[in-house]
Design an enzyme around this catalytic site. Structure first.
Site: not given
Ligand code: UT7
Length: 346
Positions: A120, A261, A291
């Site tokens: 990225c 980004h 993204n």
């Molecule tokens: O260009 C670089 C590429 N990548 C990035 O920049 C990614 C950087 N990270 C992020 O943007 C965030 O970490 C995410 C958007 C990927 C995830 O958000 P988060 O607030 O960090 O969520 P999390 O991983 O802590 O997950 C919280 C909960 C989990 O459920 P439990 O374990 O609390 O029951 C996940 O399973 O949200 C759940 N979850 C979802 N729920 C509904 C994860 N993805 C989803 C989803 N829909 N799409």
């Protein structure tokens, strides 16, 4: 790659173009594919929809569309180019480079053409290479493209990643600066290979060549530890903004427009809060495009230009982070020699 003292710009951005495929993938569409909701996606990422390339479109096709617009905007032809650089994490092939395919499609001369692999952050890295080539006297006119078809490596069974990514391309023409204070004021680049495992495409390279096993284990898709990437991203963005500004002899209060980004609206908001930048100075396209990796910054830059936000003299900071983990920023005092309707001078 940092200058130790503030220097006059060597290069400047003279043309911009972007291309977004027509097909939209909305949060509603994703609700039908994985266990997610529009509410979760909007609250956690800021994304409402993204674009998807048509089945017959590869990354070079998107790149050529954006590049053609950038060349026309700069008032140059493909024959004027001395170097083509394509930043991409989703090349048409492992080889030849996507840049060679772009060279052929544009009808450019037999000039050097190469891809830059910095995920990225690729567009910022490519901009630094373009500036360096001009500084070294190897080129006068360089095409820099950030282009991606991330939908080809996104696992639409993995809700943790599939809600984030979209396809698109953005391009700029970089030429030798003719003004002592307008153009690319500085570029800062960094990388921390210790984070190489938190965001990667595991298979298809020499470490894990394609096999029936890698396909069945879904190893040809993006694998990401979202929380670790998030933590890294905020610090890397802040450092990149501060270091690139320092090289340009500026501080965050000197920023007129930040073009980050577009990874996650919460990452950008956290960085902006810590930099104490007013929200109105930050440009977003994530709502509509998600993204797009290396295409996010140039597509956003072109969108900012269309909205009249790149006024002549405006200090614009582009900043990115990505797999590697890579990071970087570039400061441009906007030069608009070919002013369009809506451009103003400050
Ligand atoms: O260009 C670089 C590429 N990548 C990035 O920049 C990614 C950087 N990270 C992020 O943007 C965030 O970490 C995410 C958007 C990927 C995830 O958000 P988060 O607030 O960090 O969520 P999390 O991983 O802590 O997950 C919280 C909960 C989990 O459920 P439990 O374990 O609390 O029951 C996940 O399973 O949200 C759940 N979850 C979802 N729920 C509904 C994860 N993805 C989803 C989803 N829909 N799409």
């Amino acid at each position: 790659m940092q200058a130790s003292t503030v220097r006059s710009p060597i290069a400047t951005i003279t043309g911009l173009g972007s291309y977004l495929p027509a097909r939209k993938l909305t949060n509603g569409d994703l609700e039908a594919m994985v266990d997610t909701s529009d509410e979760w996606i909007v609250e956690r990422t800021g994304i409402h929809e993204r674009r998807l390339a048509a089945p017959e479109q590869a990354t070079s096709d998107l790149a050529v569309e954006a590049a053609s617009l950038a060349l026309a905007d700069a008032g140059v032809t493909a024959g004027d180019l001395d170097l083509i650089i394509v930043a991409t994490a989703t090349p048409d092939h492992l080889f030849p480079s996507t840049a060679c395919l772009v060279q052929k499609a544009l009808g450019a001369r037999q000039i050097p053409a190469m891809d830059v692999s910095a995920a990225c952050t690729g567009f910022i890295y490519a901009l630094a290479v373009a500036e360096g080539a001009i500084a070294a006297g190897r080129a006068e006119t360089v095409l820099v493209v950030g282009a991606e078809t991330l939908s080809r490596i996104t696992d639409y069974q993995d809700r943790k990643t599939c809600v984030l990514f979209g396809d698109g391309a953005g391009a700029v023409v970089v030429r030798r600066a003719s003004s002592p204070d307008h153009g690319i004021l500085s570029v800062f680049l960094g990388a921390d290979g210790a984070g190489a495992d938190i965001l990667k495409l595991p298979a298809g390279g020499s470490r894990l060549p394609a096999s029936t096993g890698t396909v069945s284990e879904r190893l040809h898709f993006i694998h990401m530890d979202g929380q670790e990437v998030f933590k890294f991203a905020v610090g890397a963005m802040i450092r990149s903004v501060r270091e690139s500004l320092k090289s340009a002899g500026l501080t965050p209060s000197g920023i007129d427009l930040l073009v980050p980004h577009q990874a996650n609206a919460r990452i950008v908001d956290a960085a902006v809060r810590l930099l104490r930048l007013p929200g109105g100075k930050v440009f977003h396209t994530i709502e509509d495009y998600g993204n797009m990796s290396s295409a996010s910054v140039p597509v956003s830059l072109d969108a900012a230009r269309r909205q009249g936000r790149l006024v002549r003299g405006a200090v614009t900071v582009m900043v990115a982070f990505g797999a590697g983990m890579t990071y970087g920023g570039a400061v441009v005092r906007w030069d608009a020699p070919r002013q369009r309707q809506g451009d103003q001078e400050i």
